[in-house]
Write an enzyme that holds these catalytic residues in place. Sequence first.
Site, PDB file in Angstrom:
ATOM      1  N   GLY A 163       2.347  20.387   2.071  1.00 57.27           N
ATOM      2  CA  GLY A 163       3.836  21.247   2.420  1.00 57.27           C
ATOM      3  C   GLY A 163       3.378  22.286   3.581  1.00 57.27           C
ATOM      4  CB  CYS A 164       4.097  26.027   3.296  1.00 55.59           C
ATOM      5  SG  CYS A 164       5.861  25.728   2.766  1.00 55.59           S
TER       6      CYS A 164
END
Length: 223
Positions: A163-164
């Site tokens: 994700g991030c």
Amino acid sequence: MDKLEKWRGYVPDEELETYRKGGFANRLGIGKRPALVNIDTTHMFVDPSYSFCGAAMPELVAAIERITALFRELNLPIYYTRRDDRSLPSYRGAWNLKLARPDDVQFVADPKADEWPESYAPQPGDRVVMKNKPSGFFGTMLADFLRYDEVDTVIMVGISTSGCVRASAVDAFSHNFRVVLIEEACGDRSPQAHKANLFDLDMKFADVESLDYVIDELQKKFG
């Protein structure tokens, strides 16, 4: 070692050969001035009592502690990202549609969720970048801050890999920074997603390296 060989056994040989033919997986390397960019390793993600990533990650925390201590010793810049205020729906934006708990009451009300463990928490002179989207670069001044610091290499640690961390790594590469991910210092709630994204990033947008390799390279260049 040939970087493709590192993935043999995880990725079928015929797929690795396709990457080889395409010229992928060259090493970007560490340039003239690296910065450590720590993506979202607050209590919300490393403390199992919050359950955002499921379980305790002692190896990840230990790896972050080691690389953070070395950057401090070498007097190299350190950046941290964390979520910004999300108390209003407009601050959260599309997260309201994607997440099952759009109000996020438990974590908005607990300030510790957005703090870092003391062992690698920001110190005076470190930079903290607030974000409301996966990438630490999207809608922030992070790229400008790095350029002001004359940084050409981003050494990245954090959560979550799929994700991030991935979003931040791709954006860093898109800003023409060299990107190095420390394998032991990145984590995910899904081991499968973690591994798959490390492989893809290593082929295209970043160097995925061991903690020992990165420490050795930094000590040789800047120690």
